[in-house]
Write an enzyme that holds these catalytic residues in place. Structure first.
Site, PDB file in Angstrom:
ATOM      1  N   PRO A 142       0.571  -1.310   0.001  1.00 40.63           N
ATOM      2  CA  PRO A 142       0.359   0.208  -0.311  1.00 40.63           C
ATOM      3  C   PRO A 142       0.878   1.272  -0.039  1.00 40.63           C
ATOM      4  O   PRO A 142       1.980   1.081   0.790  1.00 40.63           O
ATOM      5  CB  PRO A 142      -1.014   0.286   1.672  1.00 40.63           C
ATOM      6  CG  PRO A 142       0.109  -1.142   1.975  1.00 40.63           C
ATOM      7  CD  PRO A 142       1.136  -1.875   0.789  1.00 40.63           C
ATOM      8  N   CYS A 199       0.958  29.465 -15.674  1.00 39.41           N
ATOM      9  CA  CYS A 199       0.780  29.386 -16.708  1.00 39.41           C
ATOM     10  C   CYS A 199       0.156  28.287 -17.777  1.00 39.41           C
ATOM     11  O   CYS A 199       0.498  28.007 -18.749  1.00 39.41           O
ATOM     12  CB  CYS A 199       2.465  30.065 -17.207  1.00 39.41           C
ATOM     13  SG  CYS A 199       1.059  31.455 -19.098  1.00 39.41           S
ATOM     14  N   ARG A 246      -3.066  15.984 -10.013  1.00 42.72           N
ATOM     15  CA  ARG A 246      -3.100  15.355  -9.848  1.00 42.72           C
ATOM     16  C   ARG A 246      -4.538  15.345 -10.590  1.00 42.72           C
ATOM     17  O   ARG A 246      -5.441  14.801 -11.506  1.00 42.72           O
ATOM     18  CB  ARG A 246      -3.992  14.228  -8.846  1.00 42.72           C
ATOM     19  CG  ARG A 246      -2.645  13.756  -8.237  1.00 42.72           C
ATOM     20  CD  ARG A 246      -2.448  12.779  -7.155  1.00 42.72           C
ATOM     21  NE  ARG A 246      -3.267  11.575  -7.478  1.00 42.72           N
ATOM     22  CZ  ARG A 246      -5.106  11.313  -7.360  1.00 42.72           C
ATOM     23  NH1 ARG A 246      -5.312  12.401  -6.373  1.00 42.72           N
ATOM     24  NH2 ARG A 246      -5.497  10.165  -7.446  1.00 42.72           N
TER      25      ARG A 246
HETATM   26  N1  LLP Z   1       3.207  -1.409  -6.131  1.00 38.68           N
HETATM   27  C1  LLP Z   1       3.148  -1.740  -7.371  1.00 38.68           C
HETATM   28  C2  LLP Z   1       4.114  -2.358  -7.756  1.00 38.68           C
HETATM   29  C3  LLP Z   1       3.056  -0.208  -7.849  1.00 38.68           C
HETATM   30  O1  LLP Z   1       3.199   0.311  -9.246  1.00 38.68           O
HETATM   31  C4  LLP Z   1       1.852   0.954  -7.153  1.00 38.68           C
HETATM   32  C5  LLP Z   1       1.649   1.839  -7.669  1.00 38.68           C
HETATM   33  C6  LLP Z   1       1.631   0.615  -5.674  1.00 38.68           C
HETATM   34  C7  LLP Z   1       1.708  -0.904  -5.640  1.00 38.68           C
HETATM   35  C8  LLP Z   1       1.091   1.202  -4.510  1.00 38.68           C
HETATM   36  O2  LLP Z   1      -0.276   2.304  -5.064  1.00 38.68           O
HETATM   37  P1  LLP Z   1      -1.395   2.829  -3.902  1.00 38.68           P
HETATM   38  O3  LLP Z   1      -1.802   1.787  -3.266  1.00 38.68           O
HETATM   39  O4  LLP Z   1      -0.602   3.889  -4.042  1.00 38.68           O
HETATM   40  O5  LLP Z   1      -2.212   2.676  -5.204  1.00 38.68           O
HETATM   41  N2  LLP Z   1       0.371   8.185  -9.350  1.00 38.68           N
HETATM   42  C9  LLP Z   1      -0.853   7.621  -9.659  1.00 38.68           C
HETATM   43  C10 LLP Z   1      -0.893   6.027  -8.830  1.00 38.68           C
HETATM   44  C11 LLP Z   1      -0.083   5.554  -9.924  1.00 38.68           C
HETATM   45  C12 LLP Z   1       0.224   4.274  -8.580  1.00 38.68           C
HETATM   46  C13 LLP Z   1       1.316   3.358  -9.648  1.00 38.68           C
HETATM   47  N3  LLP Z   1       1.602   3.028  -8.598  1.00 38.68           N
HETATM   48  C14 LLP Z   1      -1.573   9.055  -8.496  1.00 38.68           C
HETATM   49  O6  LLP Z   1      -2.325   9.918  -8.315  1.00 38.68           O
HETATM   50  O7  LLP Z   1      -2.980   8.505  -8.485  1.00 38.68           O
END
Ligand code: LLP
Length: 432
Positions: free
Chosen positions: A292, A362, A331
């Site tokens: 997570p 900008c 985002r």
């Molecule tokens: N493990 C792997 C291999 C991942 O690629 C990611 C996220 C995570 C864990 C963690 O996922 P989470 O629990 O945070 O959802 N920039 C995007 C999110 C990109 C997530 C990329 N990988 C946003 O702002 O929504």
């Protein structure tokens, strides 16, 4: 009352985070300001860890996915709370090294790790490298050989599961740049190749189906598919897989309409599926990892801005301009993500009109919140955007040469700077 449970309102009608008055924080440290509630981050780490112990007999490790918010401070918290770390670049690994993070508890991800990054990981004894493709496998095997080491690896598998989330953050389907697919036999072939190599040891398989997912079914389906694959590897290759990494992706509440499942529930349900599948397929119960990121830090973050202008374009839109924007939170411009905002100096005021909160870059798309119901907002107000702890600072930029804000950690009434505000001098540091 607020989307994040750690927030309240004090007698002066000011927003309170981590027992700190948000308006005072803005005055003391300036705006824009990232505020991170350390106590909530720690509580979230503990929720995951306790659930892993309770529902899976402690035979698992929760890795904090550093990409959500990577700083020395957050690495240290994850280490102190007994979590491992998911890193995805040399820079994240460097941060972990500088934070004295235990290297054996690190999984190194990425779909195109460079030779230098792999070298850095091997030299520093990173616990696992999550191999994405055949080129990386070959590259890693020779780097490990050069160092006289046998590197533990897992493979990034696309389980073919459709996660119901924004298409930009879906990763479990075959049409993804990450990993190797099950459907076309690619995953099987790469593992067969790896077991014949001398300087890598296949200990596990990994999948990550996407991010900001509320529905539990895709996670359970992914666990089932991965356990089936582990069964196939045993039957066809006589390969016993010890470890299963199920990635991250658990959704959080950004607005009232978001309804996330309790995180320990995910672990409970996933544990049940893994146990049932291990019996069904006659394979040993794997050690499991979960990763997570967002759900550990997002709700713990608030960004404070100062309102600099109000532009009421009659019959069109009312814009409220703040002193940050897409450079500290990209985002909205990337995913049209929704947030909730509060007037920190008038925190319990009722919404009375629809406004759009715009940044100072900008760029017309530089919006933080579009068409949201807010109380009256005046120039000079402190605006708090909630649940900004994940993928804000870590995705920030210096667009328009705007220095990144400082980050302040709050805990039980105390506040300390954990990331300094960038200066103009910082901005030209690498210019020659
Ligand atoms: N493990 C792997 C291999 C991942 O690629 C990611 C996220 C995570 C864990 C963690 O996922 P989470 O629990 O945070 O959802 N920039 C995007 C999110 C990109 C997530 C990329 N990988 C946003 O702002 O929504």
């Amino acid at each position: 009352m607020f989307v994040s449970k750690n927030l309240s309102v004090n007698g002066e009608n000011h927003l309170v985070i981590g027992k700190n008055d948000a308006v005072s924080l803005a005055k003391e440290f300036g705006t824009p300001l990232y505020v991170l509630d350390e106590d909530l981050v720690r509580e979230n780490c503990r929720t995951y860890k306790t659930a892993m112990d309770k529902y899976y007999g402690g035979r698992g490790l929760v890795l904090y996915a550093n990409k959500a918010l990577c700083t020395l401070f957050t690495c240290r918290i994850a280490a102190e709370e007994g979590l491992g770390l998911d890193v995805v670049s040399g820079g994240e690994l460097y941060t972990a090294i500088k934070a004295d993070f235990p290297m054996e508890k690190i999984c190194f991800h990425g779909n195109n790790k460079t030779a230098d990054e792999l070298e850095m990981a091997v030299e520093n004894n990173v616990g696992h490298i999550i191999v994405d493709n055949i080129y990386e496998l070959e590259r890693l095997n020779s780097i490990a050989a050069k160092h006289g080491k046998v590197q533990k690896i897992m493979f990034r598998i696309k389980p073919g599961v459709d996660a119901h989330t924004h298409s930009f953050v879906q990763t479990g389907q075959i049409d993804s740049k990450f990993g190797v697919a099950l459907e076309n036999g690619e995953a099987f072939e790469i593992i067969e190749r790896a077991v014949s190599m001398e300087n890598v040891k296949v200990t596990g398989v990994h999948c990550h189906i996407g991010s900001q997912i509320f529905d539990i079914d895709p996670f359970l389906k992914a666990a089932e598919v991965m356990m089936d694959f582990i069964g196939d590897l045993k039957d066809k290759l006589c390969l016993e897989i010890d470890e299963l990494n199920l990635g991250g992706g658990y959704g959080i509440r950004y607005t009232e309409s978001d309804d996330p499942i309790e995180y320990d529930e995910y672990i409970r349900h996933v544990s049940e599926v893994v146990k049932a599948m291990s019996e069904k397929r006659g394979v040993k119960l794997p050690f499991i990892y979960m990763e997570p990121g967002r759900s550990i830090v997002a709700s713990a973050g608030v960004t404070l801005y100062t309102v600099g202008g109000v532009k009421d374009i009659k019959n069109v839109r009312k814009y409220i301009s703040v002193d940050g924007g897409m450079c500290d939170n990209p985002r909205y411009i990337m995913y049209e993500s929704e947030y909730t905002a509060v007037v920190a100096n008038n925190a319990s005021a009722e919404p009375c009109e629809t406004v759009t909160i715009a940044g100072k870059c900008c760029e017309s798309g530089d919006i933080l919140l579009k068409d949201i119901k807010m109380p009256e907002i005046r120039v000079g107000d402190t605006l708090a955007v909630l649940a900004t702890g994940a993928y804000n600072y870590s995705m920030s930029s210096n667009y328009n040469r705007i220095p990144r804000p400082a980050m302040v950690a709050v805990s039980d009434g105390a506040a300390k700077v954990v990331v300094k505000r960038e200066t103009y001098e910082d901005l030209i540091r690498n210019d020659l």
